[in-house]
Scaffold this motif. Structure first.
Motif, PDB file in Angstrom:
ATOM      1  N   MET A   1      26.176 -12.757  55.098  1.00 43.33           N
ATOM      2  CA  MET A   1      26.373 -14.173  55.401  1.00 43.33           C
ATOM      3  C   MET A   1      25.997 -14.421  56.852  1.00 43.33           C
ATOM      4  SD  MET A   1      27.341 -16.011  52.834  1.00 43.33           S
ATOM      5  CE  MET A   1      27.888 -17.550  53.432  1.00 43.33           C
ATOM      6  N   PRO A   2      25.498 -15.606  57.140  1.00 46.04           N
ATOM      7  CA  PRO A   2      25.150 -15.938  58.511  1.00 46.04           C
ATOM      8  C   PRO A   2      26.401 -16.071  59.371  1.00 46.04           C
ATOM      9  CG  PRO A   2      24.735 -17.805  57.065  1.00 46.04           C
ATOM     10  CD  PRO A   2      25.165 -16.670  56.207  1.00 46.04           C
ATOM     11  N   SER A   3      26.205 -15.924  60.630  1.00 47.65           N
ATOM     12  CA  SER A   3      27.336 -16.051  61.550  1.00 47.65           C
ATOM     13  C   SER A   3      27.802 -17.494  61.603  1.00 47.65           C
ATOM     14  CB  SER A   3      26.923 -15.571  62.950  1.00 47.65           C
ATOM     15  OG  SER A   3      25.979 -16.475  63.498  1.00 47.65           O
ATOM     16  N   SER A   4      29.002 -17.707  62.152  1.00 54.17           N
ATOM     17  CA  SER A   4      29.550 -19.054  62.224  1.00 54.17           C
ATOM     18  C   SER A   4      28.749 -19.937  63.175  1.00 54.17           C
ATOM     19  CB  SER A   4      31.014 -19.003  62.653  1.00 54.17           C
ATOM     20  OG  SER A   4      31.103 -18.388  63.922  1.00 54.17           O
ATOM     21  N   ALA A   5      27.907 -19.327  64.029  1.00 53.94           N
ATOM     22  CA  ALA A   5      27.091 -20.091  64.955  1.00 53.94           C
ATOM     23  C   ALA A   5      25.827 -20.636  64.281  1.00 53.94           C
ATOM     24  CB  ALA A   5      26.692 -19.220  66.145  1.00 53.94           C
ATOM     25  N   SER A   6      25.579 -20.240  63.042  1.00 50.99           N
ATOM     26  CA  SER A   6      24.387 -20.685  62.317  1.00 50.99           C
ATOM     27  C   SER A   6      24.455 -22.186  62.094  1.00 50.99           C
ATOM     28  CB  SER A   6      24.289 -19.953  60.981  1.00 50.99           C
ATOM     29  OG  SER A   6      23.226 -20.474  60.241  1.00 50.99           O
ATOM     30  N   SER A   7      23.299 -22.856  62.181  1.00 53.60           N
ATOM     31  CA  SER A   7      23.266 -24.301  61.990  1.00 53.60           C
ATOM     32  C   SER A   7      23.136 -24.683  60.522  1.00 53.60           C
ATOM     33  CB  SER A   7      22.110 -24.897  62.792  1.00 53.60           C
ATOM     34  OG  SER A   7      20.886 -24.385  62.297  1.00 53.60           O
ATOM     35  N   SER A   8      22.954 -23.710  59.652  1.00 54.83           N
ATOM     36  CA  SER A   8      22.791 -23.993  58.239  1.00 54.83           C
ATOM     37  C   SER A   8      24.009 -23.534  57.461  1.00 54.83           C
ATOM     38  CB  SER A   8      21.536 -23.294  57.708  1.00 54.83           C
ATOM     39  OG  SER A   8      21.443 -23.483  56.319  1.00 54.83           O
ATOM     40  N   PHE A   9      24.414 -24.327  56.499  1.00 55.39           N
ATOM     41  CA  PHE A   9      25.539 -23.971  55.650  1.00 55.39           C
ATOM     42  C   PHE A   9      25.149 -22.854  54.683  1.00 55.39           C
ATOM     43  CE2 PHE A   9      27.883 -24.623  51.650  1.00 55.39           C
ATOM     44  CZ  PHE A   9      29.178 -24.448  52.121  1.00 55.39           C
ATOM     45  N   PHE A  10      23.891 -22.891  54.218  1.00 54.31           N
ATOM     46  CA  PHE A  10      23.404 -21.907  53.264  1.00 54.31           C
ATOM     47  C   PHE A  10      22.656 -20.789  53.970  1.00 54.31           C
ATOM     48  CE2 PHE A  10      23.562 -25.949  50.980  1.00 54.31           C
ATOM     49  CZ  PHE A  10      24.388 -25.609  49.923  1.00 54.31           C
ATOM     50  N   HIS A  11      22.746 -19.613  53.405  1.00 52.61           N
ATOM     51  CA  HIS A  11      21.983 -18.477  53.902  1.00 52.61           C
ATOM     52  C   HIS A  11      20.615 -18.539  53.237  1.00 52.61           C
ATOM     53  CE1 HIS A  11      21.122 -14.560  55.489  1.00 52.61           C
ATOM     54  NE2 HIS A  11      20.840 -14.093  54.262  1.00 52.61           N
ATOM     55  N   ILE A  12      19.573 -18.817  54.011  1.00 50.81           N
ATOM     56  CA  ILE A  12      18.236 -19.007  53.466  1.00 50.81           C
ATOM     57  C   ILE A  12      17.417 -17.750  53.693  1.00 50.81           C
ATOM     58  CG2 ILE A  12      16.124 -20.372  53.607  1.00 50.81           C
ATOM     59  CD1 ILE A  12      17.943 -22.681  54.625  1.00 50.81           C
ATOM     60  N   VAL A  13      16.874 -17.222  52.599  1.00 55.43           N
ATOM     61  CA  VAL A  13      16.039 -16.023  52.661  1.00 55.43           C
ATOM     62  C   VAL A  13      14.639 -16.414  52.215  1.00 55.43           C
ATOM     63  CG1 VAL A  13      15.714 -13.695  51.755  1.00 55.43           C
ATOM     64  CG2 VAL A  13      18.024 -14.590  52.108  1.00 55.43           C
ATOM     65  N   PRO A  14      13.602 -16.116  53.004  1.00 65.55           N
ATOM     66  CA  PRO A  14      12.235 -16.455  52.590  1.00 65.55           C
ATOM     67  C   PRO A  14      11.859 -15.725  51.303  1.00 65.55           C
ATOM     68  CG  PRO A  14      12.283 -15.587  54.837  1.00 65.55           C
ATOM     69  CD  PRO A  14      13.651 -15.458  54.272  1.00 65.55           C
ATOM     70  N   LEU A  15      11.095 -16.408  50.454  1.00 66.48           N
ATOM     71  CA  LEU A  15      10.640 -15.805  49.210  1.00 66.48           C
ATOM     72  C   LEU A  15       9.514 -14.819  49.477  1.00 66.48           C
ATOM     73  CD1 LEU A  15      10.473 -18.936  46.899  1.00 66.48           C
ATOM     74  CD2 LEU A  15      12.167 -17.112  46.856  1.00 66.48           C
ATOM     75  N   ASP A  16       9.483 -13.762  48.704  1.00 69.91           N
ATOM     76  CA  ASP A  16       8.375 -12.824  48.734  1.00 69.91           C
ATOM     77  C   ASP A  16       7.311 -13.409  47.824  1.00 69.91           C
ATOM     78  OD1 ASP A  16       6.603 -10.735  48.667  1.00 69.91           O
ATOM     79  OD2 ASP A  16       7.927  -9.371  47.573  1.00 69.91           O
ATOM     80  N   ARG A  17       6.257 -13.988  48.378  1.00 74.24           N
ATOM     81  CA  ARG A  17       5.239 -14.684  47.583  1.00 74.24           C
ATOM     82  C   ARG A  17       4.603 -13.781  46.542  1.00 74.24           C
ATOM     83  NH1 ARG A  17       4.314 -19.735  48.708  1.00 74.24           N
ATOM     84  NH2 ARG A  17       4.810 -20.551  50.738  1.00 74.24           N
ATOM     85  N   GLY A  18       4.413 -12.506  46.832  1.00 80.53           N
ATOM     86  CA  GLY A  18       3.819 -11.590  45.865  1.00 80.53           C
ATOM     87  C   GLY A  18       4.686 -11.429  44.635  1.00 80.53           C
ATOM     88  N   ALA A  19       5.981 -11.434  44.806  1.00 84.13           N
ATOM     89  CA  ALA A  19       6.905 -11.230  43.694  1.00 84.13           C
ATOM     90  C   ALA A  19       7.042 -12.483  42.831  1.00 84.13           C
ATOM     91  CB  ALA A  19       8.275 -10.817  44.220  1.00 84.13           C
ATOM     92  N   THR A  20       6.875 -13.668  43.425  1.00 80.71           N
ATOM     93  CA  THR A  20       7.069 -14.897  42.663  1.00 80.71           C
ATOM     94  C   THR A  20       5.811 -15.378  41.990  1.00 80.71           C
ATOM     95  OG1 THR A  20       6.596 -16.281  44.571  1.00 80.71           O
ATOM     96  CG2 THR A  20       8.910 -15.677  44.206  1.00 80.71           C
ATOM     97  N   GLY A  21       4.659 -14.844  42.364  1.00 80.90           N
ATOM     98  CA  GLY A  21       3.413 -15.263  41.756  1.00 80.90           C
ATOM     99  C   GLY A  21       2.815 -16.495  42.405  1.00 80.90           C
ATOM    100  N   SER A  22       3.437 -17.034  43.436  1.00 78.27           N
ATOM    101  CA  SER A  22       2.878 -18.184  44.127  1.00 78.27           C
ATOM    102  C   SER A  22       1.649 -17.754  44.925  1.00 78.27           C
ATOM    103  CB  SER A  22       3.905 -18.788  45.079  1.00 78.27           C
ATOM    104  OG  SER A  22       4.983 -19.300  44.347  1.00 78.27           O
ATOM    105  N   HIS A  23       0.774 -18.710  45.162  1.00 80.90           N
ATOM    106  CA  HIS A  23      -0.460 -18.418  45.861  1.00 80.90           C
ATOM    107  C   HIS A  23      -0.372 -18.942  47.288  1.00 80.90           C
ATOM    108  CE1 HIS A  23      -1.902 -17.520  41.892  1.00 80.90           C
ATOM    109  NE2 HIS A  23      -1.514 -18.711  41.500  1.00 80.90           N
ATOM    110  N   ALA A  24      -0.842 -18.152  48.225  1.00 80.40           N
ATOM    111  CA  ALA A  24      -0.891 -18.595  49.610  1.00 80.40           C
ATOM    112  C   ALA A  24      -1.935 -19.701  49.713  1.00 80.40           C
ATOM    113  CB  ALA A  24      -1.249 -17.432  50.521  1.00 80.40           C
ATOM    114  N   MET A  25      -1.730 -20.618  50.612  1.00 75.34           N
ATOM    115  CA  MET A  25      -2.656 -21.726  50.785  1.00 75.34           C
ATOM    116  C   MET A  25      -3.709 -21.431  51.839  1.00 75.34           C
ATOM    117  SD  MET A  25      -1.719 -24.021  48.613  1.00 75.34           S
ATOM    118  CE  MET A  25      -2.468 -25.511  49.198  1.00 75.34           C
ATOM    119  N   ASP A  26      -3.939 -20.166  52.132  1.00 72.08           N
ATOM    120  CA  ASP A  26      -4.889 -19.836  53.185  1.00 72.08           C
ATOM    121  C   ASP A  26      -6.265 -19.432  52.682  1.00 72.08           C
ATOM    122  OD1 ASP A  26      -3.925 -17.546  52.082  1.00 72.08           O
ATOM    123  OD2 ASP A  26      -3.570 -16.499  53.961  1.00 72.08           O
ATOM    124  N   ALA A  27      -6.435 -19.223  51.360  1.00 72.42           N
ATOM    125  CA  ALA A  27      -7.730 -18.824  50.820  1.00 72.42           C
ATOM    126  C   ALA A  27      -7.898 -19.354  49.397  1.00 72.42           C
ATOM    127  CB  ALA A  27      -7.860 -17.309  50.821  1.00 72.42           C
TER     128      ALA A  27
END
Length: 104
Positions: A1-27
């Motif tokens: 869990m994030p520390s109490s000093a965190s500005s977000s109520f939720f703990h946000i974890v970036p998605l692993d794009r390779g695992a989700t099948g999403s495509h990067a918008m760079d190519a």
């Protein structure tokens, strides 16, 4: 869990794009040409980027061909399975003799 000093109520974890099948918008998905923010990006199926209408059209044609092949394979497999099984067991084998049905 994030520390109490965190500005977000939720703990946000970036998605692993390779695992989700999403495509990067760079190519471009098809030709891998780098995409620029100064040019149009052509989208297909919601999240698949292409550098041009041509690349997108080629991918759409390939997807349609793949789907037709898959459909034909499934139809052929179903027909082979039906031939192997023969008529359903619940239906009696009925022959006609002098236009009178006779159960055998």
């Amino acid at each position: 869990m994030p520390s109490s000093a965190s500005s977000s109520f939720f703990h946000i974890v970036p998605l692993d794009r390779g695992a989700t099948g999403s495509h990067a918008m760079d190519a471009c998905y098809l030709c891998r040409k780098p995409l620029s923010t100064n040019f149009d990006i052509f989208m297909y199926r919601g999240d698949t980027p292409f550098c041009s209408e041509e690349c997108r059209s080629v991918q759409m044609d390939m997807d349609e061909a793949r789907q037709r092949i898959k459909t034909n394979i499934l139809k052929e497999r179903a027909a082979r399975n039906e031939q192997r099984r023969g008529p359903p067991a619940s239906e009696p084998n009925v022959n006609c003799a002098a236009n009178v049905p006779v159960a055998s």
